[in-house]
Write an enzyme that holds these catalytic residues in place. Structure first.
Site, mmCIF file in Angstrom:
data_model
loop_
_atom_site.group_PDB
_atom_site.id
_atom_site.type_symbol
_atom_site.label_atom_id
_atom_site.label_comp_id
_atom_site.label_asym_id
_atom_site.label_seq_id
_atom_site.Cartn_x
_atom_site.Cartn_y
_atom_site.Cartn_z
ATOM 1 N N HIS A 61 0.813 -1.222 0.000
ATOM 2 C CA HIS A 61 0.000 0.000 0.000
ATOM 3 C C HIS A 61 0.848 1.275 0.000
ATOM 4 O O HIS A 61 0.357 2.351 0.332
ATOM 5 C CB HIS A 61 -0.970 -0.018 1.192
ATOM 6 C CG HIS A 61 -2.033 -1.076 1.077
ATOM 7 N ND1 HIS A 61 -2.837 -1.458 2.115
ATOM 8 C CD2 HIS A 61 -2.418 -1.834 0.020
ATOM 9 C CE1 HIS A 61 -3.670 -2.409 1.709
ATOM 10 N NE2 HIS A 61 -3.425 -2.663 0.449
ATOM 11 N N CYS B 195 7.769 20.658 -16.464
ATOM 12 C CA CYS B 195 8.019 21.672 -15.422
ATOM 13 C C CYS B 195 7.954 21.085 -14.006
ATOM 14 O O CYS B 195 8.391 21.723 -13.048
ATOM 15 C CB CYS B 195 6.994 22.809 -15.544
ATOM 16 S SG CYS B 195 5.262 22.256 -15.479
ATOM 17 N N THR C 194 -3.939 -8.279 10.897
ATOM 18 C CA THR C 194 -4.791 -7.694 9.861
ATOM 19 C C THR C 194 -6.218 -8.182 10.018
ATOM 20 O O THR C 194 -6.455 -9.340 10.377
ATOM 21 C CB THR C 194 -4.282 -7.984 8.431
ATOM 22 O OG1 THR C 194 -5.207 -7.416 7.484
ATOM 23 C CG2 THR C 194 -4.140 -9.474 8.156
HETATM 24 P P1 OAD Z 1 -7.343 -2.815 10.584
HETATM 25 O O1 OAD Z 1 -7.226 -1.565 11.412
HETATM 26 O O2 OAD Z 1 -8.546 -3.041 9.767
HETATM 27 O O3 OAD Z 1 -7.193 -4.086 11.518
HETATM 28 C C1 OAD Z 1 -6.217 -4.160 12.510
HETATM 29 C C2 OAD Z 1 -6.166 -5.603 12.985
HETATM 30 O O4 OAD Z 1 -5.101 -5.715 13.909
HETATM 31 C C3 OAD Z 1 -7.434 -6.080 13.711
HETATM 32 O O5 OAD Z 1 -7.765 -7.358 13.230
HETATM 33 C C4 OAD Z 1 -6.991 -6.145 15.177
HETATM 34 O O6 OAD Z 1 -7.664 -7.159 15.912
HETATM 35 C C5 OAD Z 1 -5.533 -6.467 15.037
HETATM 36 N N1 OAD Z 1 -4.680 -6.062 16.168
HETATM 37 C C6 OAD Z 1 -4.848 -5.011 17.005
HETATM 38 N N2 OAD Z 1 -3.837 -4.943 17.886
HETATM 39 C C7 OAD Z 1 -2.980 -5.945 17.582
HETATM 40 C C8 OAD Z 1 -1.729 -6.406 18.106
HETATM 41 N N3 OAD Z 1 -1.151 -5.763 19.108
HETATM 42 N N4 OAD Z 1 -1.139 -7.477 17.536
HETATM 43 C C9 OAD Z 1 -1.726 -8.125 16.507
HETATM 44 N N5 OAD Z 1 -2.902 -7.758 15.968
HETATM 45 C C10 OAD Z 1 -3.525 -6.681 16.481
HETATM 46 O O7 OAD Z 1 -6.033 -2.829 9.697
HETATM 47 P P2 OAD Z 1 -5.660 -3.677 8.390
HETATM 48 O O8 OAD Z 1 -6.257 -5.037 8.420
HETATM 49 O O9 OAD Z 1 -4.202 -3.549 8.231
HETATM 50 O O10 OAD Z 1 -5.404 0.107 3.354
HETATM 51 O O11 OAD Z 1 -6.351 -2.863 7.276
HETATM 52 C C11 OAD Z 1 -6.041 -3.232 5.953
HETATM 53 C C12 OAD Z 1 -6.038 -2.059 5.083
HETATM 54 O O12 OAD Z 1 -7.271 -1.372 5.276
HETATM 55 C C13 OAD Z 1 -5.025 -0.993 5.430
HETATM 56 O O13 OAD Z 1 -3.755 -1.280 4.896
HETATM 57 C C14 OAD Z 1 -5.611 0.210 4.776
HETATM 58 C C15 OAD Z 1 -7.104 -0.013 5.041
HETATM 59 O O14 OAD Z 1 -7.862 0.198 3.948
HETATM 60 C C16 OAD Z 1 -5.243 1.223 2.637
HETATM 61 O O15 OAD Z 1 -5.119 2.330 3.153
HETATM 62 C C17 OAD Z 1 -5.176 0.980 1.178
#
Ligand code: OAD
Length: 238
Positions: A118, A133, A188
């Site tokens: 990303h 430019c 994730t």
């Molecule tokens: P999210 O914010 O959707 O999810 C975060 C995940 O991390 C959740 O499943 C939590 O339970 C978990 N979590 C929280 N604390 C944690 C810890 N200490 N250790 C392990 N896990 C933990 O984030 P993403 O899944 O990364 O994309 O979101 C995916 C994408 O959605 C992002 O990259 C972003 C967004 O759209 C773009 O901006 C293109």
């Protein structure tokens, strides 16, 4: 369960670690879906993180990214990032990090060859295809900065909703996912594709590490309920 996963790790020749926002939570970076506090509480990230949102209000979106940049600059890689990088140093070529995170913390921890699907929060690029430019070394300062000649705007070099992922990185990640014996899916929610699809397209075993249920639990051979900074050192240290 940890023992079984440790055994899979010892046996695996090719490992992919797919990380999401939870990977950086213990560094103090709010996860994507928890990030909307304070100044930004009234906005949905899905509205800000789009080209449409940027065109509608470039200053608002630029300032949102600036605040995230400043937040990330103040924090450090956590024990999870460091355990991954140390494992890679001990076992060159055996583990590849594929991340949805734009915070650069895997890279700062010392992981080589990170595939940042990303993009990277620290970088900018042109909104419109650059003209002769357009020179990033000669910008009219502003929020956002612009080309003084034609007005082309700088924008964060991250993938917004509705945009394609960088082709080469995605292709490399797909190859690695197909070819690995073990995929660790860390922090994730597993709802954003195509990144989440990597965990469903692998021939290898899948281990989910997350303190909460995720949309990829059903694809996992093992689910470890715990945090990245606690579980990864336990798993990866000899
Ligand atoms: P999210 O914010 O959707 O999810 C975060 C995940 O991390 C959740 O499943 C939590 O339970 C978990 N979590 C929280 N604390 C944690 C810890 N200490 N250790 C392990 N896990 C933990 O984030 P993403 O899944 O990364 O994309 O979101 C995916 C994408 O959605 C992002 O990259 C972003 C967004 O759209 C773009 O901006 C293109």
């Amino acid at each position: 369960m940890n023992d079984e996963v440790r055994q899979w790790l010892r046996a695996a020749r090719r490992i992919v670690l797919l990380s999401g926002a939870g990977m950086s939570a213990e560094s103090g970076v709010p996860t994507f879906r928890d990030a909307q506090t304070g100044l930004w509480a009234d906005f949905r990230p899905e509205d800000l993180a789009t080209e449409e949102g940027f065109r509608a209000d470039p200053r608002l979106v630029w300032d949102w990214y600036q605040s995230r940049r400043e937040g990330v600059a103040r924090v450090q890689p956590n024990a999870g990032h460091l355990a991954i990088a140390a494992f890679q140093q001990r076992h060159p070529g055996r583990l590849l990090v594929v991340t949805q995170n734009v915070d650069g913390l895997h890279q700062r921890a010392g992981s080589p060859g990170v595939l940042a699907l990303h993009g990277n929060l620290a970088e900018d690029k042109w909104l419109e295809p650059p003209r002769p430019c357009c020179d990033p070394a000669r910008l009219a300062q502003g929020r956002p900065p612009r080309c003084p000649a034609c007005g082309n705007l700088r924008r964060p070099a991250v993938v917004w909703f509705g945009e394609m992922l960088p082709k080469a990185e995605l292709a490399a990640a797909e190859d690695a996912a197909r070819g690995c014996d073990l995929m660790l899916v860390v922090g994730t929610s597993g709802v954003v594709y195509p990144a989440a699809g990597l965990a469903r397209a692998t021939g290898g075993r899948v281990v989910v590490i997350n303190p909460e249920p995720s949309a990829l639990d059903d694809a996992a051979d093992a689910v470890l309920r715990g945090t990245a900074a606690l579980l990864l050192p336990e798993l990866l240290e000899e």
